[in-house]
Enzyme design. Structure first.
Site, mmCIF file in Angstrom:
data_model
loop_
_atom_site.group_PDB
_atom_site.id
_atom_site.type_symbol
_atom_site.label_atom_id
_atom_site.label_comp_id
_atom_site.label_asym_id
_atom_site.label_seq_id
_atom_site.Cartn_x
_atom_site.Cartn_y
_atom_site.Cartn_z
ATOM 1 N N ARG A 122 0.824 -1.205 0.000
ATOM 2 C CA ARG A 122 0.000 0.000 0.000
ATOM 3 C C ARG A 122 0.860 1.257 0.000
ATOM 4 N NH1 ARG A 122 -3.935 -1.078 3.964
ATOM 5 N NH2 ARG A 122 -5.063 -1.873 2.166
ATOM 6 N N TYR A 123 1.850 1.301 0.870
ATOM 7 C CA TYR A 123 2.730 2.467 0.963
ATOM 8 C C TYR A 123 3.955 2.252 0.078
ATOM 9 C CZ TYR A 123 -0.143 3.245 5.119
ATOM 10 O OH TYR A 123 -1.192 3.418 5.978
ATOM 11 N N ARG A 126 7.191 0.174 1.828
ATOM 12 C CA ARG A 126 7.027 -0.923 2.782
ATOM 13 C C ARG A 126 5.866 -1.812 2.368
ATOM 14 N NH1 ARG A 126 5.763 4.004 4.311
ATOM 15 N NH2 ARG A 126 3.959 4.517 5.605
ATOM 16 N N CYS A 135 -4.023 -17.670 14.745
ATOM 17 C CA CYS A 135 -3.630 -16.970 15.973
ATOM 18 C C CYS A 135 -3.754 -17.922 17.157
ATOM 19 C CB CYS A 135 -4.522 -15.757 16.223
ATOM 20 S SG CYS A 135 -4.380 -14.437 15.011
ATOM 21 N N CYS A 139 -9.435 -12.930 18.553
ATOM 22 C CA CYS A 139 -9.956 -11.711 19.181
ATOM 23 C C CYS A 139 -11.264 -11.333 18.502
ATOM 24 C CB CYS A 139 -8.941 -10.581 19.053
ATOM 25 S SG CYS A 139 -7.332 -10.963 19.784
ATOM 26 N N CYS A 142 -11.240 -8.530 15.737
ATOM 27 C CA CYS A 142 -10.240 -8.672 14.681
ATOM 28 C C CYS A 142 -10.712 -8.012 13.387
ATOM 29 C CB CYS A 142 -9.956 -10.144 14.426
ATOM 30 S SG CYS A 142 -8.691 -10.424 13.167
ATOM 31 N N ARG A 144 -9.545 -8.711 10.555
ATOM 32 C CA ARG A 144 -9.507 -9.742 9.518
ATOM 33 C C ARG A 144 -10.414 -10.917 9.886
ATOM 34 N NH1 ARG A 144 -3.166 -8.963 9.584
ATOM 35 N NH2 ARG A 144 -3.047 -7.074 8.320
ATOM 36 N N ASP A 303 -12.142 -0.589 12.893
ATOM 37 C CA ASP A 303 -12.407 -0.668 11.456
ATOM 38 C C ASP A 303 -13.856 -1.033 11.141
ATOM 39 O OD1 ASP A 303 -9.814 -0.031 10.666
ATOM 40 O OD2 ASP A 303 -9.138 -2.108 10.828
ATOM 41 N N ASP A 340 -7.819 3.980 9.888
ATOM 42 C CA ASP A 340 -7.317 3.263 8.714
ATOM 43 C C ASP A 340 -8.392 3.388 7.640
ATOM 44 O OD1 ASP A 340 -5.386 1.861 7.382
ATOM 45 O OD2 ASP A 340 -5.213 0.284 8.874
ATOM 46 N N LYS A 347 -3.418 4.813 6.867
ATOM 47 C CA LYS A 347 -3.677 5.396 8.184
ATOM 48 C C LYS A 347 -3.701 6.927 8.097
ATOM 49 C CE LYS A 347 -1.193 1.520 10.187
ATOM 50 N NZ LYS A 347 -0.752 1.022 8.866
#
Length: 439
Positions: A122-123, A126, A135, A139, A142, A144, A303, A340, A347
């Site tokens: 995206r950037y 990076r 995981c 959570c 999450c 995702r 999100d 985000d 961000k």
């Protein structure tokens, strides 16, 4: 001598009556005995849900599975579980089945911005490298959630090599973030191989790892893992503490191991309704983090992922929290509050307004106390148009590090870093003739 609280001893006994409490700190034992059903949750905690509630919970788990480590389970206040921040982050809520029109499966367009399998680019400089879809705990907040519970979700070496090849062939990538899932779900040897491949790429300057292990399974931070990670400095590690109650003796021990090994530590919190949406809670959290050598990095607005509507707060709540931190505590204890952007915009920092007005000569500002002050703009500054002609720029564009190795005298001749082969006194007649003759 190991000290375990009553809840941990009772949970360990209920998991396996014949097992020794010493198994508790074995991270693989913790994974093997993760809580994945309502019935096991009730058995281990002593909490009994009404039958009508259990039916609704099972409907939720049919879509978004359950997985809680015994360690994280032991942190739940069973006497007040409905209001407990650990319980809310770990256990199913029927509200997760409420999907709004604005909710999205992939709100950050990570899949859209994926040039090859496993990479989100995206950037400019990076990439995010998805190295695990599993995981130690699922959570409930999450971002995702679309990937939660995936089967066979540890990528093979062949799959990961696709991402590694992309990084090799994209020289502008200087920063690689390993994410998931949780990268620390990979075995030590697998992680060793992966880090060796990435750090061998000449243009990769830094590698980051995003993990929630210090929060939900701190026993994963073993001495063997530390020995592997230390081979690949500079390595930055970001954790994910959302509430002060998650910082325990075990999590502090895990963080100390990482910090003592030389890894810069950061923390990314998510602003969650009825969990940490309180200025006092967030201030206490950031203070505990810096006490453990963890720099608060980001505070995320929750999100627009499906099933998270009940966790989202107004942006104004985040601004209120930032007002309570900026100026009221150490600058390095203040995270950057970000949204985000949906659609993959990245961000976006969101801050309280400190500039009140602005003219050609002055900026009018207010501080955290409400004091209004002015800053006088320079009168002699001349703005110059930058035509990107760096060769003729009058700024110092020597971008390499300064050379500290400047030997003097005999030391200069003995050194390996200086090419000098002789020392010549000033005004040497022979050398002066050379200069005059253009030699």
């Amino acid at each position: 001598m190991e000290i375990f609280n009553d809840a941990q001893q009772e949970i360990a006994k209920r998991i396996r009556p014949e097992s020794n409490i010493s198994n508790w700190k074995d991270w693989k034992w913790q994974l093997k005995n993760s809580v994945k059903t309502i019935e096991k949750f009730e058995l281990l905690t002593g909490i009994q849900f009404p039958e009508e509630d259990k039916k609704l919970m099972k409907d939720t788990l049919d879509r978004f599975p359950l997985s809680i480590t015994p360690y994280y389970l032991s942190l739940i206040d069973t006497d007040n579980y409905k209001n407990d921040p650990v319980f809310k982050q770990a256990f199913a809520n029927i509200s997760e089945l409420t999907v709004l029109k604005t909710d999205m499966k992939d709100p950050l367009s990570e899949d859209t911005d994926s040039p090859v399998e496993g990479i989100t680019h995206r950037y400019p400089d990076r990439v995010l490298f998805h190295v695990s879809n599993v995981c130690s705990m699922y959570c409930r907040h999450c971002t995702r959630k679309r990937k939660v519970g995936d089967v066979d979700s540890i990528p093979s070496k062949e799959q990961l090599l696709k991402g590694i090849e992309y990084i090799k062939n994209t020289p502008q990538v200087r920063d690689v973030l390993l994410s998931g899932g949780d990268p620390f779900m990979l075995s030590d040897s697998y992680l060793d191989w992966l880090l060796s491949e990435i750090t061998a790429i000449p243009h990769v300057e830094v590698v980051r790892i995003g993990t929630r292990m210090p929060v939900v399974l701190p026993y994963r931070i073993t001495n063997d893992l530390i020995d592997v990670l230390k081979k690949y400095q500079p390595l930055w590690i970001n954790t994910h503490f959302n509430h002060p109650r998650e910082i325990t003796a075990s999590s502090r021990e895990a963080l100390a191991k990482l910090a003592n090994a030389g890894f810069p530590l950061g923390n990314q919190s998510v602003l969650l309704a009825d969990v940490n949406d309180c200025p006092r809670i967030m201030k206490n959290l950031v203070h505990k983090l810096v006490q453990n050598r963890v720099r608060p990095y980001y505070l995320y607005q929750c999100d627009l992922s499906e099933g998270l509507a009940h966790f989202r707060t107004p942006v104004g709540k985040g601004i209120e929290i930032m007002e309570s931190l900026i100026g009221h505590t150490s600058g390095f204890a203040v995270p950057t509050y970000v949204i985000d952007a949906p659609g993959g915009g990245g961000k976006i920092p969101v801050m309280p307004n400190y500039i009140i007005s602005w003219s050609t000569n002055k900026v009018v500002l207010r501080n955290y106390e409400g004091i209004i002050t002015t800053y006088k703009e320079p009168e002699s500054y001349e703005s110059k148009f930058c035509d990107r002609n760096c060769e003729e720029c009058n700024l110092d564009l020597q971008l390499q590090e300064a050379d500290e190795q400047k030997g003097i005298g005999i030391e200069k001749l003995l050194s390996d870093y200086d090419e000098a082969i002789s020392l010549v006194p000033d005004n040497n007649e022979r050398y002066n003739r050379r200069d005059l003759n253009g030699g």
